[in-house]
Scaffold this motif. Structure first.
Motif, PDB file in Angstrom:
ATOM      1  N   HIS A 134       0.828  -1.203   0.000  1.00 24.49           N
ATOM      2  CA  HIS A 134       0.000   0.000   0.000  1.00 24.49           C
ATOM      3  C   HIS A 134       0.864   1.254   0.000  1.00 24.49           C
ATOM      4  O   HIS A 134       1.998   1.235   0.469  1.00 24.49           O
ATOM      5  CB  HIS A 134      -0.926   0.021   1.216  1.00 24.49           C
ATOM      6  CG  HIS A 134      -2.140  -0.847   1.053  1.00 24.49           C
ATOM      7  ND1 HIS A 134      -3.286  -0.414   0.435  1.00 24.49           N
ATOM      8  CD2 HIS A 134      -2.375  -2.124   1.426  1.00 24.49           C
ATOM      9  CE1 HIS A 134      -4.180  -1.385   0.427  1.00 24.49           C
ATOM     10  NE2 HIS A 134      -3.652  -2.442   1.020  1.00 24.49           N
ATOM     11  N   VAL A 135       0.293   2.324  -0.511  1.00 16.33           N
ATOM     12  CA  VAL A 135       0.980   3.608  -0.568  1.00 16.33           C
ATOM     13  C   VAL A 135       0.154   4.653   0.181  1.00 16.33           C
ATOM     14  O   VAL A 135      -1.011   4.431   0.512  1.00 16.33           O
ATOM     15  CB  VAL A 135       1.205   4.047  -2.033  1.00 16.33           C
ATOM     16  CG1 VAL A 135       2.188   3.138  -2.721  1.00 16.33           C
ATOM     17  CG2 VAL A 135      -0.118   4.087  -2.804  1.00 16.33           C
ATOM     18  N   GLY A 169       2.549   8.433  -3.856  1.00 16.69           N
ATOM     19  CA  GLY A 169       3.095   7.110  -4.143  1.00 16.69           C
ATOM     20  C   GLY A 169       4.099   6.612  -3.145  1.00 16.69           C
ATOM     21  O   GLY A 169       4.690   5.538  -3.328  1.00 16.69           O
ATOM     22  N   THR A 170       4.321   7.358  -2.057  1.00 17.24           N
ATOM     23  CA  THR A 170       5.235   6.905  -1.012  1.00 17.24           C
ATOM     24  C   THR A 170       4.692   5.647  -0.359  1.00 17.24           C
ATOM     25  O   THR A 170       3.515   5.587   0.014  1.00 17.24           O
ATOM     26  CB  THR A 170       5.411   8.002   0.058  1.00 17.24           C
ATOM     27  OG1 THR A 170       5.897   9.191  -0.555  1.00 17.24           O
ATOM     28  CG2 THR A 170       6.380   7.563   1.143  1.00 17.24           C
ATOM     29  N   ARG A 171       5.539   4.630  -0.223  1.00 16.47           N
ATOM     30  CA  ARG A 171       5.088   3.387   0.403  1.00 16.47           C
ATOM     31  C   ARG A 171       4.644   3.631   1.841  1.00 16.47           C
ATOM     32  O   ARG A 171       5.222   4.444   2.558  1.00 16.47           O
ATOM     33  CB  ARG A 171       6.203   2.339   0.385  1.00 16.47           C
ATOM     34  CG  ARG A 171       6.602   1.868  -0.992  1.00 16.47           C
ATOM     35  CD  ARG A 171       7.564   0.699  -0.884  1.00 16.47           C
ATOM     36  NE  ARG A 171       8.657   0.958   0.051  1.00 16.47           N
ATOM     37  CZ  ARG A 171       9.502   0.036   0.479  1.00 16.47           C
ATOM     38  NH1 ARG A 171       9.373  -1.206   0.077  1.00 16.47           N
ATOM     39  NH2 ARG A 171      10.479   0.350   1.311  1.00 16.47           N
ATOM     40  N   SER A 212      -0.711  -3.070  -4.856  1.00 15.97           N
ATOM     41  CA  SER A 212      -0.714  -1.651  -5.165  1.00 15.97           C
ATOM     42  C   SER A 212       0.705  -1.108  -5.260  1.00 15.97           C
ATOM     43  O   SER A 212       0.906   0.069  -5.483  1.00 15.97           O
ATOM     44  CB  SER A 212      -1.488  -0.864  -4.107  1.00 15.97           C
ATOM     45  OG  SER A 212      -0.891  -1.002  -2.846  1.00 15.97           O
ATOM     46  N   ILE A 213       1.720  -1.996  -5.062  1.00 14.94           N
ATOM     47  CA  ILE A 213       3.086  -1.567  -5.299  1.00 14.94           C
ATOM     48  C   ILE A 213       3.259  -1.234  -6.782  1.00 14.94           C
ATOM     49  O   ILE A 213       4.173  -0.530  -7.192  1.00 14.94           O
ATOM     50  CB  ILE A 213       4.090  -2.657  -4.872  1.00 14.94           C
ATOM     51  CG1 ILE A 213       5.512  -2.087  -4.889  1.00 14.94           C
ATOM     52  CG2 ILE A 213       3.997  -3.879  -5.751  1.00 14.94           C
ATOM     53  CD1 ILE A 213       6.527  -3.004  -4.262  1.00 14.94           C
ATOM     54  N   TYR A 266       2.237   0.973  -8.514  1.00 14.09           N
ATOM     55  CA  TYR A 266       1.655   2.311  -8.495  1.00 14.09           C
ATOM     56  C   TYR A 266       1.681   2.915  -9.892  1.00 14.09           C
ATOM     57  O   TYR A 266       2.731   3.207 -10.452  1.00 14.09           O
ATOM     58  CB  TYR A 266       2.429   3.196  -7.516  1.00 14.09           C
ATOM     59  CG  TYR A 266       1.916   4.598  -7.436  1.00 14.09           C
ATOM     60  CD1 TYR A 266       0.687   4.866  -6.842  1.00 14.09           C
ATOM     61  CD2 TYR A 266       2.647   5.654  -7.958  1.00 14.09           C
ATOM     62  CE1 TYR A 266       0.204   6.138  -6.761  1.00 14.09           C
ATOM     63  CE2 TYR A 266       2.181   6.940  -7.879  1.00 14.09           C
ATOM     64  CZ  TYR A 266       0.952   7.180  -7.285  1.00 14.09           C
ATOM     65  OH  TYR A 266       0.475   8.458  -7.212  1.00 14.09           O
ATOM     66  N   TRP A 300       6.227   1.309 -10.921  1.00 12.34           N
ATOM     67  CA  TRP A 300       7.228   0.909  -9.924  1.00 12.34           C
ATOM     68  C   TRP A 300       8.004  -0.340 -10.323  1.00 12.34           C
ATOM     69  O   TRP A 300       9.146  -0.491  -9.915  1.00 12.34           O
ATOM     70  CB  TRP A 300       6.545   0.671  -8.581  1.00 12.34           C
ATOM     71  CG  TRP A 300       6.332   1.927  -7.834  1.00 12.34           C
ATOM     72  CD1 TRP A 300       6.246   3.178  -8.349  1.00 12.34           C
ATOM     73  CD2 TRP A 300       6.177   2.053  -6.439  1.00 12.34           C
ATOM     74  NE1 TRP A 300       6.049   4.086  -7.361  1.00 12.34           N
ATOM     75  CE2 TRP A 300       5.994   3.424  -6.184  1.00 12.34           C
ATOM     76  CE3 TRP A 300       6.155   1.155  -5.374  1.00 12.34           C
ATOM     77  CZ2 TRP A 300       5.810   3.911  -4.896  1.00 12.34           C
ATOM     78  CZ3 TRP A 300       5.967   1.635  -4.101  1.00 12.34           C
ATOM     79  CH2 TRP A 300       5.800   2.997  -3.867  1.00 12.34           C
ATOM     80  N   SER A 319       8.075   8.249  -6.521  1.00  8.59           N
ATOM     81  CA  SER A 319       6.813   7.952  -7.193  1.00  8.59           C
ATOM     82  C   SER A 319       6.789   8.589  -8.575  1.00  8.59           C
ATOM     83  O   SER A 319       7.410   9.610  -8.821  1.00  8.59           O
ATOM     84  CB  SER A 319       5.649   8.490  -6.364  1.00  8.59           C
ATOM     85  OG  SER A 319       4.483   8.459  -7.117  1.00  8.59           O
TER      86      SER A 319
END
Length: 432
Positions: free
Chosen positions: A8-9, A116-118, A149-150, A152, A156, A178
């Motif tokens: 997830h982000v 988009g940061t994890r 969702s990685i 993104y 990614w 991201s």
């Protein structure tokens, strides 16, 4: 570590979040009280105004915006300020004071991150003391509800080595920036939403299945109880609590010492408890009462001293200022109902009722599960829970705050096993 934090982000948590409106440092304390009533965690970020030399059409960089952030103003900061002698003498002037004279500058409490940061990277920031995440709002963002969702915006995994079957090298992209700015999701210029730690905990409690068996483990077995809490004797002046206030959680336990040298918690002076109180009444009480009287309450017939002019709310105890109300101020005698607390006890040190309403501290047992504590915090919208012994009469052991929860859910499996073994060893020693 649960894979849910890798898949997830931050953008997943921003769906439906309102746009942040900057609260500027030249705003008054009166305006801050209204804003805090609508905020999370009993505090609001305070900002400097954009430089007049900066052209309106120029896009402000993240670094420039970070430099404008001053700190987070809490309800306890305001009550402590209003409790000063000069403020009690002239409350109208105090309420018109700019918040720049009240807020404690701390530029490290907020960080701007990309959608988009994890999530795992965001949690690490919060574990290090960040209380707010500033996230650009985007057009077309629908959240990443799928497991992977990685991926993104499909960017990614561009350089990930997938030659080893279905395994994915997640570490190769831990710090990958991201690509939201180049994707179909368009960032709105100058528009942001603000994520708090409460938002993160609320997301985590919806993913408890992915964290099993950790949520059902006791907080003592996880080794996350914080024993470095602050406390004050009930007989001491309540104002002394503001002199030893910790940064996180922003709370001081009010305790009574037993003959055996243990501390029994009877209440707390904290940002959470003062979040939607009557600030003027709370300030007077903080300046004039003992810590025990402040948290347990005193009734109208206990003290003959009258309060300075201020307006009491009708029934719910919330400050009229916080609700945008007005009206003339009039002298009133102090009551436990004035602050917004409610106590059935006639006075501090008398026969106490089993029910004390909002003034009672939020507690859990050392044997309470992590999931139960998280549910407590969310249901009460509290930033912390006091931990007491399992078979005792409110004997205080420690405190559990947001940072401790985040440390627990991101703990590596090896550390979790080691904590369990340590707990079992301690239990065996006690039995022997």
């Amino acid at each position: 570590m649960a894979s849910v934090f890798l898949y997830h982000v931050v953008g997943d948590l921003t769906v439906g979040k309102p746009e942040m409106v900057e609260f500027l440092e030249m705003e008054t304390v009166e305006s801050a009280i209204r804003a805090i009533g609508e905020s999370t965690e009993g505090g609001i970020p305070v900002w400097k105004r954009r430089s007049h030399s900066q052209h309106p059409g120029v896009i402000e960089s993240g670094e420039m915006r970070q430099q404008r952030f001053v700190g987070i103003l809490s309800s306890l900061d305001i009550v402590g300020f209003l409790a000063r002698s000069e403020c009690l003498e002239d409350q109208d002037k105090a309420m018109k004071t700019p918040v720049s004279e009240v807020v404690v500058p701390n530029n490290s409490l907020l960080r701007q991150v990309d959608p988009g940061t994890r999530l795992i990277d965001a949690l690490e920031m919060m574990k290090q003391g960040v209380k707010r995440l500033l996230v650009p709002k985007s057009v077309g963002w629908k959240g990443m509800s799928k497991r992977f969702s990685i991926l993104y915006n499909g960017k990614w995994l561009k350089n990930i080595d997938t030659s080893s079957g279905s395994g994915i090298n997640l570490n190769a992209n831990t710090n990958r920036p991201s690509s939201s700015s180049t994707s179909s999701t368009t960032t709105l210029r100058g528009k942001f939403c603000c994520l708090s730690r409460e938002d993160v905990i609320r997301f985590i409690i919806g993913c408890l299945g992915a964290l099993a068996p950790l949520p059902l483990s006791s907080i003592s077995s996880l080794g996350v109880i914080n024993t470095n809490y602050y406390s004050i004797e009930a007989s001491l002046p309540a104002l002394e609590a503001t002199q030893k206030l910790p940064g996180d959680p922003s709370a001081v336990a009010v305790v009574e010492c037993t003959p055996g040298g243990q501390c029994k918690i009877i209440g707390e002076i904290s940002t959470t408890k003062l979040w939607k109180c009557d600030y003027l009444a709370a300030a007077w009480a903080l300046a004039n009462l003992s810590a025990g009287q402040f948290v347990m309450g005193v009734e109208d017939d206990v003290t003959s001293r009258s309060l300075p002019d201020f307006t009491l709310n009708s029934t719910d105890g919330n400050n009229n200022l916080a609700n945008g109300g007005g009206g003339s101020r009039r002298p009133k005698k102090f009551s436990s109902r004035s602050i917004g607390f409610f106590s059935n006890s006639p006075s501090f040190g008398g026969n106490r009722s089993m029910y004390r309403g909002r003034s009672a501290p939020l507690t859990c047992k050392v044997t309470s599960s992590l999931a139960a504590v998280m549910a407590q915090m969310l249901s009460h919208r509290a930033s912390h829970v006091w931990v007491i012994e399992d078979e005792s009469d409110d004997i205080l052991v420690g405190v559990l705050g947001y940072a401790d929860i985040l440390a627990a859910v991101t703990k590596q499996p090896a550390a979790f096993v080691a904590a369990n073994r340590s707990c079992e060893t301690c239990g065996n020693e006690i039995q022997t």
